[in-house]
Every structure is written in C-alpha cells, then in structure tokens.
Design a protein around this motif. Structure first.
Motif, PDB file in Angstrom:
ATOM      1  N   UNK A  53      40.130  52.433  40.730  1.00 40.99           N
ATOM      2  CA  UNK A  53      39.700  53.403  40.021  1.00 40.99           C
ATOM      3  C   UNK A  53      39.971  54.211  39.689  1.00 40.99           C
ATOM      4  N   UNK A  54      41.344  54.576  40.022  1.00 39.95           N
ATOM      5  CA  UNK A  54      42.347  55.459  38.842  1.00 39.95           C
ATOM      6  C   UNK A  54      42.867  54.686  37.689  1.00 39.95           C
ATOM      7  N   UNK A  79      35.089  43.952  48.467  1.00 41.86           N
ATOM      8  CA  UNK A  79      33.989  44.826  49.068  1.00 41.86           C
ATOM      9  C   UNK A  79      33.204  44.487  47.408  1.00 41.86           C
ATOM     10  N   UNK A  80      32.240  45.243  47.306  1.00 36.18           N
ATOM     11  CA  UNK A  80      30.818  44.807  46.397  1.00 36.18           C
ATOM     12  C   UNK A  80      31.349  46.465  45.991  1.00 36.18           C
ATOM     13  N   UNK A  85      33.520  48.635  40.970  1.00 36.64           N
ATOM     14  CA  UNK A  85      34.594  49.595  39.935  1.00 36.64           C
ATOM     15  C   UNK A  85      35.094  48.283  39.125  1.00 36.64           C
ATOM     16  N   UNK A  86      35.337  47.243  38.973  1.00 41.27           N
ATOM     17  CA  UNK A  86      36.572  46.601  37.812  1.00 41.27           C
ATOM     18  C   UNK A  86      35.350  46.162  37.079  1.00 41.27           C
ATOM     19  N   UNK A  87      34.173  45.691  37.317  1.00 40.09           N
ATOM     20  CA  UNK A  87      32.692  45.537  36.460  1.00 40.09           C
ATOM     21  C   UNK A  87      32.561  46.771  35.269  1.00 40.09           C
ATOM     22  N   UNK A  98      34.396  39.062  30.747  1.00 35.61           N
ATOM     23  CA  UNK A  98      35.901  39.897  31.721  1.00 35.61           C
ATOM     24  C   UNK A  98      34.405  40.240  33.147  1.00 35.61           C
ATOM     25  N   UNK A  99      33.584  41.049  32.765  1.00 31.96           N
ATOM     26  CA  UNK A  99      32.597  41.431  33.961  1.00 31.96           C
ATOM     27  C   UNK A  99      31.638  40.344  34.645  1.00 31.96           C
ATOM     28  N   UNK A 100      31.213  40.374  33.834  1.00 33.02           N
ATOM     29  CA  UNK A 100      29.882  39.083  34.008  1.00 33.02           C
ATOM     30  C   UNK A 100      31.074  38.034  34.786  1.00 33.02           C
ATOM     31  N   UNK A 101      32.688  37.447  34.846  1.00 32.32           N
ATOM     32  CA  UNK A 101      32.895  36.337  35.656  1.00 32.32           C
ATOM     33  C   UNK A 101      33.138  36.655  36.569  1.00 32.32           C
ATOM     34  N   UNK A 102      33.454  38.559  37.083  1.00 31.69           N
ATOM     35  CA  UNK A 102      33.209  39.479  38.471  1.00 31.69           C
ATOM     36  C   UNK A 102      32.301  39.158  39.464  1.00 31.69           C
ATOM     37  N   UNK A 103      30.984  39.115  38.212  1.00 35.72           N
ATOM     38  CA  UNK A 103      30.006  39.018  38.812  1.00 35.72           C
ATOM     39  C   UNK A 103      29.132  37.674  39.180  1.00 35.72           C
ATOM     40  N   UNK A 104      30.205  36.587  38.249  1.00 37.58           N
ATOM     41  CA  UNK A 104      29.691  35.269  39.022  1.00 37.58           C
ATOM     42  C   UNK A 104      30.557  34.554  40.623  1.00 37.58           C
TER      43      UNK A 104
END
Length: 285
Positions: A53-54, A79-80, A85-87, A98-104
């Motif tokens: 997060x930092x 964890x979720x 945080x990354x999304x 890239x955000x969508x990839x993390x979700x999938x």
C-alpha cells in the motif's frame, strides 16, 4: 523497550511499518521489515500489505507488484485485501488491464472478490469508457457482483448508469434505472440528476420533467444542481415558459440560481430569446 526487557512482537512492528508507509517513508518501513527478519520475527500478510500500500500511495506500482509476487512465493500470504490494494493502485494509474488481470486471478488463488474490489474497478473502468471502450467489462463485473450476491447499492448502479449515458447508450441506461425499483433500490438525487441530464441532452424534455416530478413523489427532492440541469435543457430547447416555471419553483424551494444558470439566462436575455420576466426571479433572495 529492549533495555527494559520488553521486545516488540509482529503486531508492534506492523503498526510501525504501516505508520511509516502512510507517512510516505516506505524505505524506512522496508528497513524495519529487515530488522524484523534479523530478529527472527516473520513478517506476515499485514506487514506486506502495508508495504504494498505504501508503494501504491507513492505511485510505485512496479515495487508494489514485487511485494505482491514475494507474498505469492510464500504460498498462503496473499489475501483479498492484498489484491484490493494492488487493484486500487493500478486503477489510480488507469492501468485497467493489469487491475482486471489481478481480479481474474483471484479465484485461482482461492480468493473471492468483495464489494470493495468490484467498486474500485467499476468506477475507474466507467471513467475511461469513451476512450477505452470497456463498457462490456463494467457490465460483466456488475453481473459477477449479482451472481456472488454482493451488495449492489445505489452508488454502484449510478456509476453504471452514468457510464451508459456517457457512452450514448441511453436506452440501456433507462433499462438499468427502471430496474432499480423492482429490486428495492431507491434512486438518490445523484442518480435522478444523471438521468435527467441524459434526457435533456437527448432532447427528451418531457421524460426529464417526469423524473423531476417523481423525485418529489418518492421523497427525494431535487437539489440546485438538478434544477440547474433541467432549466438549461429547457432553455437550450427554446422552452422558456417551462423554464420560468421551474425557476420559480427552484426559488420557492430556497435554491438560488447558480452562476452557470444565471450566465445562460442573461445570455439569452441579451438575445431576446427568453422573457425578461425571468430577471426579477433571479434577483429574489
């Protein structure tokens, strides 16, 4: 603390790491993590989430992803919240793919996305609709949320409705808006105003006025912004008499004509497009 025979544990270190990261001192936070390891205290998911997060707060997405990958290499640690945080970090930089990839990838890690995950993605995807043509992904995410029985509140629906309107898909926006009442979701001032603006933009003034009346009937009175939008719509479509009636209503509701409304009306007054009788209304306290 050590001089008094008190030694910090993982909870104490995590508090320090999180505080340093939130203060923008991620480098110092990483040094604290190294001290933890040297003392035989194993950093946990909370530790690494704070570090990630930092980095995200500093816009250092490559470093954030390195922390994420380190967590993945440790097996059980992601964890979720880690994914959220990354999304969120990717979304803030408009790196939607890239955000969508993390979700999938979350289900592959045995993780179930929550409302925060979806809301973050939907918001940014719709914000980039016109340029990136990602409306279908937003609708897909909405369906996934419904299938998983996650909370679909008026904020989520309004994001979708506004995205549809911006993409010129008014028919679909009307369909989603109509769907709200059948699912016991009460539209708010924002959602009504979005639809009224779309109707005005499309020249559907009767529909816009119908929604304005519905707001009062449903216990959701319009605000100054709502009046401003529909009055502009009426004036731009040469409906001065109806605009005057709404200006009167707006003043009686103790809303003042804002600068943009006044500018438009004065401009039309100068061109003799609207009735000068509007002027006294605008001057009323």
């Amino acid at each position: 603390m050590a001089s008094q025979g008190i030694f910090p544990d993982v909870i104490t270190f995590n508090i320090l790491v999180d505080a340093l990261c939130k203060d923008g001192r991620v480098g110092q936070a990483e040094s604290v993590v190294q001290i933890m390891i040297q003392r035989g205290i194993e950093p946990n998911t909370i530790t690494y989430n704070s570090l990630m997060d930092g980095h995200c707060l500093q816009g250092e997405m490559d470093k954030a992803k390195q922390v994420f990958d380190l967590m993945v290499s440790k097996g059980f640690m992601v964890d979720v919240q880690s994914c959220n945080i990354l999304i969120n970090g990717y979304c803030k930089q408009k790196k939607i793919s890239k955000a969508y990839k993390i979700l999938k990838e979350m289900p592959l890690r045995g993780l179930v996305p929550n409302t925060v995950t979806y809301n973050t993605l939907i918001d940014v995807i719709l914000d980039a609709l016109c340029s990136n043509q990602q409306l279908s992904k937003a609708i897909e995410l909405l369906r996934e949320m419904k299938d998983k029985k996650l909370e679909l509140n008026i904020v989520v629906y309004t994001i979708i409705i506004e995205g549809l309107c911006k993409a010129g898909k008014l028919d679909f926006a009307v369909e989603v808006f109509s769907y709200l009442s059948s699912n016991r979701v009460q539209p708010n001032v924002r959602s009504y105003t979005v639809m009224i603006h779309a109707f005005c933009k499309g020249g559907l003034l009767s529909e816009a006025e119908k929604l304005l009346r519905e707001m009062g009937e449903k216990g959701c009175p319009p605000d100054g912004c709502t009046y401003d939008i529909i009055i502009r719509g009426l004036l731009n479509n040469n409906n001065a008499s109806r605009a005057m009636r709404l200006i009167q209503e707006m003043v009686e509701s103790r809303f003042s004509a804002d600068a943009s409304t006044m500018e438009l009306i004065f401009g039309l007054l100068c061109k003799d497009v609207v009735d000068p009788a509007l002027l006294p209304l605008l001057k009323r306290p």
